[in-house]
Motif scaffolding. Sequence first.
Motif, short mmCIF file in Angstrom:
data_model
loop_
_atom_site.label_atom_id
_atom_site.label_comp_id
_atom_site.label_asym_id
_atom_site.label_seq_id
_atom_site.Cartn_x
_atom_site.Cartn_y
_atom_site.Cartn_z
N GLY A 29 48.89 27.45 63.41
CA GLY A 29 49.47 26.59 62.49
C GLY A 29 49.07 25.34 62.78
N SER A 30 49.08 24.78 61.40
CA SER A 30 49.20 22.84 60.38
C SER A 30 50.62 22.57 61.36
CB SER A 30 49.20 22.76 59.68
OG SER A 30 49.80 23.38 59.16
N ALA A 31 50.26 21.08 61.59
CA ALA A 31 51.51 20.61 62.38
C ALA A 31 52.02 19.54 61.53
CB ALA A 31 50.71 19.32 63.07
N GLN A 32 53.72 19.66 61.81
CA GLN A 32 54.04 19.03 60.48
C GLN A 32 54.32 17.53 60.22
OE1 GLN A 32 55.74 20.45 58.76
NE2 GLN A 32 55.30 22.44 59.91
N ALA A 33 54.21 16.43 59.54
CA ALA A 33 54.32 15.30 58.83
C ALA A 33 55.22 14.49 60.54
CB ALA A 33 54.34 14.62 57.87
N ALA A 34 56.89 15.02 60.46
CA ALA A 34 57.14 13.83 61.71
C ALA A 34 56.46 14.06 63.44
CB ALA A 34 58.39 15.18 62.27
N GLU A 35 55.40 15.29 63.24
CA GLU A 35 54.81 15.06 64.96
C GLU A 35 53.90 14.97 64.87
OE1 GLU A 35 53.45 19.62 64.91
OE2 GLU A 35 55.43 20.05 66.04
N LEU A 36 53.19 14.31 63.34
CA LEU A 36 51.91 13.50 63.76
C LEU A 36 51.98 12.01 63.11
CD1 LEU A 36 50.00 15.13 60.93
CD2 LEU A 36 49.30 15.30 63.65
N THR A 37 53.25 11.63 62.91
CA THR A 37 52.74 10.13 62.99
C THR A 37 53.18 8.70 63.12
OG1 THR A 37 54.80 11.10 60.83
CG2 THR A 37 54.79 8.84 61.55
N PRO A 38 53.80 9.30 64.93
CA PRO A 38 53.75 8.76 66.04
C PRO A 38 52.22 8.95 66.84
CG PRO A 38 55.32 10.58 66.61
CD PRO A 38 54.71 10.50 65.09
N VAL A 39 51.81 9.72 66.55
CA VAL A 39 50.56 9.40 66.95
C VAL A 39 49.63 8.91 65.72
CG1 VAL A 39 47.69 10.99 67.50
CG2 VAL A 39 50.44 11.67 68.03
N ALA A 40 49.83 8.54 64.18
CA ALA A 40 49.50 8.12 63.54
C ALA A 40 49.87 7.13 63.34
CB ALA A 40 50.06 8.70 61.76
N GLU A 41 50.50 6.35 64.23
CA GLU A 41 51.58 4.99 64.20
C GLU A 41 50.21 4.13 65.52
OE1 GLU A 41 55.69 5.25 64.29
OE2 GLU A 41 55.69 5.36 62.40
N TYR A 42 49.99 4.86 66.72
CA TYR A 42 50.03 4.76 68.31
C TYR A 42 47.45 4.12 67.92
CZ TYR A 42 47.51 4.76 72.69
OH TYR A 42 46.50 4.31 73.30
N LEU A 43 47.41 5.08 67.17
CA LEU A 43 46.30 5.02 66.72
C LEU A 43 45.70 4.04 66.17
CD1 LEU A 43 44.87 9.27 66.04
CD2 LEU A 43 44.49 6.97 68.15
N ASP A 44 46.35 3.93 64.67
CA ASP A 44 46.79 2.76 63.95
C ASP A 44 46.29 1.10 64.34
OD1 ASP A 44 46.28 0.94 61.84
OD2 ASP A 44 48.98 1.04 61.46
N ALA A 45 47.76 1.14 65.74
CA ALA A 45 47.91 0.17 66.28
C ALA A 45 46.73 -0.20 67.37
CB ALA A 45 49.16 0.01 66.99
N ALA A 46 46.25 0.93 68.09
CA ALA A 46 45.31 0.90 69.53
C ALA A 46 44.44 0.46 68.21
CB ALA A 46 44.72 2.35 69.76
#
Length: 70
Positions: A32-49
């Motif tokens: 199934g698809s991931a929820q936004a709460a699961e993706l937010t930390p990953v997106a924040e990390y990638l943005d910072a990186a």
Amino acid sequence: MANAPQPARRRRALTLVGAAIAAPIATLAFTGSAQAAELTPVAEYLDAAVADTSAQIGAALDELGLAAAE
């Protein structure tokens, strides 16, 4: 693989590419698809990186006396 006939190498390469594409699609289909709460930390990390890497590249270009392309 270096001594394999050309069609066999091509078929093997296409099989590997197909597996590399099919694996993530199958994972999404079965989990199934991931929820936004699961993706937010990953997106924040990638943005910072990406921001850190961009700043480092800009600093390196400045040290070399080159202008960054915009």
